[in-house]
Write an enzyme that holds these catalytic residues in place. Structure first.
Site, PDB file in Angstrom:
ATOM      1  N   ALA A   1     114.388 -69.090 -74.337  1.00  0.00           N
ATOM      2  CA  ALA A   1     113.385 -68.602 -73.375  1.00  0.00           C
ATOM      3  C   ALA A   1     114.030 -68.213 -72.055  1.00  0.00           C
ATOM      4  CB  ALA A   1     112.333 -69.681 -73.130  1.00  0.00           C
TER       5      ALA A   1
ATOM      6  N   TYR B   1     120.811 -62.156 -62.810  1.00  0.00           N
ATOM      7  CA  TYR B   1     120.638 -62.550 -64.216  1.00  0.00           C
ATOM      8  C   TYR B   1     121.875 -63.322 -64.706  1.00  0.00           C
ATOM      9  CZ  TYR B   1     120.701 -62.238 -69.275  1.00  0.00           C
ATOM     10  OH  TYR B   1     120.810 -62.554 -70.606  1.00  0.00           O
TER      11      TYR B   1
END
Ligand code: UDP
Length: 339
Positions: free
Chosen positions: A74, A141
């Protein structure tokens, strides 16, 4: 084994769930469905719509379901979005992993396979990239995943019976070979799906981000690893982990294809003339990135079965032409402006 899969409704997670079930494991999926699709969850997996931030709910599930291992997918995974929404990325990816680890700690679950990324290497000085190549992310990220690798190491150092593996993905591509699962992102920014959406006429054209790189055809070279191969590696790693271990592996095919080669492959596979445009470079795109995947081959005997770009693209095409609107109803893909 009883395996909890956060992110099991997403692209890679759903493929992993399918393989885990086919290998005889019992799977519990948790997903907040912010990016995933309920339809992608295997019917034999238990599904719970839970957010990673909900530590008490995760703790209860881990206990009730007697979970042995967590396979953690996730996460948010758009580089461009991470630049404009860093807090969202650190919240979901980094704080989410801490919440999950806290739940595992409380419930006594001692094994995790973690989805990391080659974005933790940033712009490496040389390729192929080995696991010891210095990690210097160049966007939020990459940092958000790098932080989790760091946290896992520190947690493992303090808890010697805990084990984990961080799997650093290169460019994951393709869809389940049996056509049952696919790739459906909104917006879609990745090269292979965008080329196929252009072949379907859902995208006016695919824009090549830079044709002036120092590569043979001037376009960027990446390592495209098939999602089925990638998921097999996860199961091999899960089976191999022993208490106290911290493992790090690159997951790639060990060679690169250029953007132009991917477009050409899609032309051959689809039989369509792919409409192509040429635009400027995308910020933060190194010219060449591909993995040295020798470590996992040496230690676990895993190597990618599919290394031919036409075959990889063909599995994706099989999904896209049968599901032109993905898991949902018609989408407005033309508004997706790359990233
Ligand atoms: N790319 C491109 N046009 C697109 C999407 C991607 O030229 O519409 C290029 C991108 O610049 C990179 C490669 O294709 O060199 C793979 O990009 P993708 O976004 O699929 O994965 P990334 O390498 O960013 O993880």
């Amino acid at each position: 084994m009883n395996v909890l899969v956060p992110g099991g409704a997403g692209y890679i997670g759903s493929h992993a769930v399918k393989q885990l079930i086919e290998a005889g494991h019992r799977v519990v999926v948790v997903d907040n469905l912010c990016r995933g699709h309920g339809q992608a969850v295997h019917p034999k997996a238990a599904f719970h719509e839970v957010d990673l931030a909900d530590t008490p709910a995760l703790t209860a599930l881990l206990r009730e379901q007697a979970i042995d291992c967590v396979m953690h997918f996730a996460a948010l995974a758009y580089v461009g979005e991470s630049v404009t929404d860093p807090l969202g990325y650190y919240h979901n990816n980094t704080a989410g992993a801490i919440s999950l680890l806290r739940a595992m700690d409380a419930a006594g679950v001692r094994r995790m396979v973690f989805s990391s990324t080659c974005a933790t290497y940033g712009e490496p000085e040389q390729t192929p990239i080995v696991e010891t190549t210095p990690q210097r992310p160049i966007n939020p990220y990459g940092w958000s995943k790098w932080c989790v690798e760091r946290i896992l190491q520190d947690y493992q150092a303090a808890n010697r019976d805990f084990s984990f593996a961080a799997l650093r993905y290169f460019n994951v591509a393709g869809c389940a070979a049996d056509g049952s699962l696919g790739e459906d992102h909104e917006p879609e920014t990745h090269l292979v799906p965008r080329v196929l959406l252009a072949a379907l006429g859902q995208l006016e054209k695919v824009t090549v981000f830079g044709a002036d790189y120092a590569t043979p055809d001037g376009t960027c070279i990446r390592d495209y690893v098939h999602v089925d191969d990638l998921c097999k590696a996860h199961i091999a790693v899960m089976d191999a982990l022993r208490p106290g271990e911290a493992r790090f592996y690159n997951l790639g095919i060990g060679k690169g294809y250029s953007v132009q080669e991917v477009i050409d492959a899609a032309g051959r596979v689809t039989g369509a003339a792919i409409p192509v445009g040429y635009g400027p470079r995308r910020p933060g795109d190194p010219a060449v990135l591909f993995a040295d995947a020798a470590k996992i081959r040496r230690e676990l005997g895993w190597q990618a079965r599919w290394t031919d770009i036409d075959t990889i693209v063909a599995t994706a095409w099989n999904w896209f032409r049968n599901h032109p609107h993905g898991y949902r109803q018609p989408r407005n893909i033309k508004s997706a402006a790359g990233r």
